[in-house]
Design an enzyme around this catalytic site. Structure first.
Site, PDB file in Angstrom:
ATOM      1  CG  LEU A  42      17.333  23.053 -21.116  1.00  0.00           C
ATOM      2  CD1 LEU A  42      18.397  22.376 -21.971  1.00  0.00           C
ATOM      3  CD2 LEU A  42      16.638  24.159 -21.899  1.00  0.00           C
ATOM      4  N   GLY A  43      13.638  21.454 -18.305  1.00  0.00           N
ATOM      5  CA  GLY A  43      12.589  20.512 -17.934  1.00  0.00           C
ATOM      6  C   GLY A  43      11.216  21.033 -18.293  1.00  0.00           C
ATOM      7  CE1 TYR A 173      10.527  15.300  -7.288  1.00  0.00           C
ATOM      8  CE2 TYR A 173       8.336  14.346  -7.073  1.00  0.00           C
ATOM      9  CZ  TYR A 173       9.164  15.370  -7.489  1.00  0.00           C
ATOM     10  OH  TYR A 173       8.620  16.473  -8.106  1.00  0.00           O
TER      11      TYR A 173
END
Length: 353
Positions: A42-43, A173
């Site tokens: 759903l990104g 990240y």
């Protein structure tokens, strides 16, 4: 089976590539297309990739998953399941129940969000990846894991940034993505895992809202312009970063996912389409909306951007498996505004019903 059949090895099994009218589909020997699981679907990339893969392999063969409650449209579009990537048993049950062949792993905390919660980023981006890699090894899956321009750091050459160079990122990240690249390469050499990875630049799409990434200003600018809002940009006007329109991004993913293994000289490739700064995209946006206004107020994301590539060298992807982009800055701006206008018209029509 009609068409020209080219045979090659797939995960230790024979698989065929069938050409019909210039369209390629990838089958098992029994005629079945691959069954594909997408985590974090759903990104920004997941919904678009599911739509692309379903058009090629059939709706029921592409399973979307996330921990977010899906919209009615998502549920109606095809299979969707809850998948917590930190729960090995949960993932294992999905792989077994849905007879998964290919694993596309999108679940991750992005750069700016990861810096706000480092322990959570470590769990999601690193521990979650370990579960995916072990399952892919155990069940002999082909696995795709995206990487990023954030996998480079201030010690890397920035203009251009080659495919193979020093990588010392300064965000969790970026660290987690370098870890993923190296782990995938290790699993490939040690266990024969069919691991594939692309380092994506900033990805621009009209389908999803911004999610805390350092390049997200280049998505927000289109929404602000078309809605007549003043924009406050968190980067300096001259901060140049590599970018890519989502259709090019998703096509590059599919092309590397189906590329014959003998074409892949590496397990991780740079891909890109263009590089621009905020002031350059503003100039292009003003061709469509001359009254658009912007001010610049750099925040912590500026520090991140200052360590990232300015220009990406993706010549190895172009040489090895034929990567070519279709959208430059001008074409991307045109299609983004066309799409957003269409969305606004549909929303306005829905309100008046």
């Amino acid at each position: 089976m009609r068409g020209r059949i080219l045979s090659r090895l797939f995960q230790g099994r024979q698989t065929s590539v069938v050409s019909n009218g210039g369209q390629l589909r990838h089958y098992h020997p029994n005629g079945d297309p691959p069954r594909i699981l997408i985590t974090g679907s759903l990104g920004q990339l997941g919904t678009g990739l599911a739509r692309l893969l379903r058009s090629k392999y059939g709706t029921e063969n592409v399973i979307m998953s996330d921990i977010v409650k899906p919209s009615k449209d998502i549920v109606q579009s095809g299979p969707y399941v809850f998948a917590d990537i930190l729960d090995f048993k949960c993932l294992q049950e999905i792989v077994v129940t849905y007879r998964i062949d290919w694993f596309v792993h999108f679940s991750a905390l992005l750069s700016a969000i990861g810096e706000q919660n480092v322990p959570l980023a470590i769990r999601v981006n690193i521990e979650g990846l370990h579960n995916v890699m072990e399952l892919s090894k155990q069940y002999n899956l082909r696995v795709f894991v995206p990487s990023t321009i954030g996998a480079f750091g201030p010690d890397s050459p920035r203009n251009p940034t080659p495919n193979l160079t020093i990588q010392r990122p300064r965000t969790i990240y970026g660290v987690s993505k370098v870890h993923g690249e190296l782990l995938g390469e290790y699993y490939n050499h040690r266990f024969g895992l069919d691991f594939r990875c692309l380092r994506f630049p900033g990805v621009i799409s009209s389908d999803t809202q911004t999610g805390g990434g350092t390049t997200d200003y280049a998505v927000q600018i289109f929404h602000d312009a078309i809605e007549g809002r003043h924009m406050e940009c968190y980067l300096k006007p001259t901060t140049r970063l590599p970018m890519m329109y989502i259709e090019d991004c998703l096509r590059s993913l599919w092309e590397v996912l189906v590329a014959p293994e003998d074409q892949l000289k590496r397990r991780t490739y740079n891909v890109t389409a263009m590089s621009f700064s905020p002031e350059e995209i503003v100039a292009e946006v003003k061709k469509h909306f001359p009254d658009f206004s912007i001010t610049y107020k750099p925040d912590s994301r500026q520090n991140i951007a200052d360590t990232w590539p300015e220009v990406f060298d993706d010549s190895e992807a172009r040489r090895d498996w034929g990567w070519r982009h279709h959208y430059n800055l001008e074409a991307m701006c045109q299609v983004m505004f066309d799409n957003l206008r269409r969305q606004h018209q549909l929303e306005a029509a829905a309100v008046t019903r």
